[in-house]
Design an enzyme around this catalytic site. Structure first.
Site, mmCIF file in Angstrom:
data_model
loop_
_atom_site.group_PDB
_atom_site.id
_atom_site.type_symbol
_atom_site.label_atom_id
_atom_site.label_comp_id
_atom_site.label_asym_id
_atom_site.label_seq_id
_atom_site.Cartn_x
_atom_site.Cartn_y
_atom_site.Cartn_z
ATOM 1 C CB SER A 135 -0.924 -0.298 1.067
ATOM 2 O OG SER A 135 -1.593 1.175 1.392
ATOM 3 C CE LYS A 161 -4.964 0.246 0.285
ATOM 4 N NZ LYS A 161 -5.618 -0.442 1.640
ATOM 5 C CE LYS A 163 -4.015 3.909 2.184
ATOM 6 N NZ LYS A 163 -5.099 3.503 2.746
ATOM 7 C CG ASP A 188 -7.899 2.656 0.565
ATOM 8 O OD1 ASP A 188 -9.163 3.167 0.703
ATOM 9 O OD2 ASP A 188 -7.338 2.190 1.675
ATOM 10 C CD GLU A 213 -8.809 -0.519 0.745
ATOM 11 O OE1 GLU A 213 -8.140 -0.867 -0.125
ATOM 12 O OE2 GLU A 213 -8.730 -0.534 1.839
ATOM 13 C CG ASP A 238 -10.714 -0.710 5.194
ATOM 14 O OD1 ASP A 238 -11.049 -1.069 6.282
ATOM 15 O OD2 ASP A 238 -9.375 -0.213 4.813
ATOM 16 C CE LYS A 262 -7.479 -2.039 6.857
ATOM 17 N NZ LYS A 262 -7.727 -0.693 6.818
ATOM 18 N N GLY A 290 -4.304 -3.923 6.023
ATOM 19 C CA GLY A 290 -3.235 -3.744 7.159
ATOM 20 C C GLY A 290 -3.525 -2.566 7.858
HETATM 21 O O1 OSB Z 1 -7.043 2.139 4.643
HETATM 22 O O2 OSB Z 1 -6.096 0.105 4.238
HETATM 23 C C1 OSB Z 1 -6.202 1.130 4.950
HETATM 24 C C2 OSB Z 1 -3.007 2.033 7.025
HETATM 25 C C3 OSB Z 1 -3.679 2.572 8.060
HETATM 26 C C4 OSB Z 1 -5.066 2.658 8.149
HETATM 27 C C5 OSB Z 1 -5.769 2.413 6.957
HETATM 28 C C6 OSB Z 1 -5.148 1.867 5.750
HETATM 29 C C7 OSB Z 1 -4.045 1.473 5.755
HETATM 30 C C8 OSB Z 1 -3.191 1.077 4.667
HETATM 31 C C9 OSB Z 1 -1.823 0.228 4.925
HETATM 32 O O3 OSB Z 1 -3.817 1.063 3.499
HETATM 33 C C10 OSB Z 1 -1.850 -1.060 4.777
HETATM 34 C C11 OSB Z 1 -0.505 -1.783 5.284
HETATM 35 O O4 OSB Z 1 -0.630 -1.961 6.580
HETATM 36 O O5 OSB Z 1 0.231 -1.901 4.464
HETATM 37 MG MG MG Z 2 -8.273 0.911 3.266
#
Ligand code: OSB
Ligand code: MG
Length: 370
Positions: A135, A161, A163, A188, A213, A238, A262, A290
């Site tokens: 990510s 992925k 953001k 995401d 996402e 999510d 999660k 994650g």
């Molecule tokens: O939205 O998936 C998410 C990290 C912190 C809070 C929310 C998210 C995330 C990530 C990181 O996208 C995922 C990772 O731990 O590699």
């Molecule tokens: Mg997410």
């Protein structure tokens, strides 16, 4: 069993690079390490609440309060052996899933150690290694984003992925797609769009994305249904899926085609498994999300992702993608083929590095039954 003692530790760990999302920038990840003691054995759990209420309303502060004043007394005052016992006893505590999930993880670890089983085996995992991706946070410019993605591709990650947020959406995604026409790519938004603003996302629909996402509000399911009807690309929820019931609502409403699971967000590994089972029955693919976990939470995610329905690559990257120094002795590394091995030791299968725990600890509290 009735626990002898519970320890809460507030940790702050520097990330190898700041992680920026639509809700803010994280340079140091905070969490609560939970240790539960019984008969000379210790179970560890990670509560993934962060310092700020950006992803979730929960923070380290709220989780500390709920763990100390409500969840720990229940654990110290009752016989609790299984996740089922635990969920039954905490049923009166509304919400606060991240806090609950941290304690449930510690209970799984302890039970595994007592019964000599790995978490993977206790959950019914079917894989020794799981497919993973990375990510990538928002970067200063689309050019820097492309360079950052390239670095992760060179490292061996086969699913990327990125953001997105308003103003940093289609341009960033198209830049990555144009630079790497063949890669598995997904985005995401962490709830940064609304039904009024989503149309700017429409061009994403031709960029051959695995999924989009959580584009809309974190407490919404209905508007995602409206949006999913207008898009070819699968929507993956999510933030909106906080219980197995919410997963059922979303599937019945056809608000998404994929779910990110999660354990923290849904109140525990047992609840994550329930959502997995529901999706599997309905033929809905899931993947493991994650929360920038330490090695403790990462071990738990790897075991969860070994269940058969986790057919898309998880946000479970190698230890060195997150931390220069972790709180466990083991380090998770990327195999060729973009997979990570599932721990096979008892419980979570990790050994704490107590020096590192001490180094990153801001506050420690020991609780005993009275
Ligand atoms: O939205 O998936 C998410 C990290 C912190 C809070 C929310 C998210 C995330 C990530 C990181 O996208 C995922 C990772 O731990 O590699
Ligand atoms: Mg997410």
């Amino acid at each position: 069993m009735k626990l002898d003692c519970i320890t809460l530790q507030h940790l702050r760990m520097p990330l190898v690079s700041p992680f920026e999302t639509s809700f803010g920038v994280t340079a140091d990840r905070e969490c609560i390490l939970i240790s539960i003691l019984f008969d000379g054995l210790t179970g560890y759990g990670e509560c993934v609440a962060d310092r700020d209420p950006g992803y979730s309303y929960e923070t380290v502060g709220t989780a500390w309060h709920i763990l100390k004043d409500f969840i720990s007394p229940v654990m110290l005052g009752n016989n609790v052996s299984t996740a089922e016992d635990f969920q039954g006893l905490i049923g009166q505590i509304r919400g606060h899933h991240l806090a609950k999930a941290g304690m449930e993880m510690a209970l799984w670890d302890l039970r595994g150690k007592l019964e000599h089983h790995s978490l993977k085996n206790m959950l019914g995992g079917v894989r020794d290694r799981v497919a993973v991706g990375v990510s990538v946070g928002l970067q200063a410019s689309p050019e820097i984003l492309v360079k950052t993605v390239e670095k992760y591709l060179v490292d061996g990650y086969q699913r990327i992925k990125i953001k997105i947020k308003p103003g940093r959406d289609v341009g960033d995604t198209a830049a990555v797609r144009n630079a790497f026409p063949e890669i598995k790519l997904q985005v995401d938004a962490n709830s940064a769009f609304s039904l009024e603003t989503w149309e700017t996302l429409k061009p994403l629909d031709v960029l051959d994305l695995l999924l989009i996402e959580q584009p809309l509000h974190e407490d919404d399911i209905w508007d995602h249904r409206v949006l999913q009807k207008a898009l070819r690309t699968p929507i993956c929820l999510d933030e909106s899926i906080i219980t197995p019931r919410h997963a059922r609502y979303a599937l019945e409403m056809e608000a998404c085609k994929i779910i990110n699971i999660k354990a923290g967000r849904v109140g525990g590994i047992s609840q994550a498994v329930a959502i997995h089972d529901l999706c599997r029955d309905k033929g809905i693919p899931v993947w493991c999300g994650g929360m920038l976990e330490t090695g403790v939470g990462r071990a738990s995610n790897l075991a969860l992702a070994s269940l058969p329905g986790f057919i898309l690559p998880g946000d479970i990257s190698a230890s060195n993608r997150y931390y220069a120094e972790d709180i466990i002795e083991e380090s998770f590394s990327l195999n060729s083929g973009s997979t990570i091995d599932v721990p096979d030791g008892v419980g979570l299968g990790v050994t704490m590095n107590q020096c590192a725990v001490k180094k990153f600890s801001l506050e420690k509290l020991r609780l005993k039954a009275d």
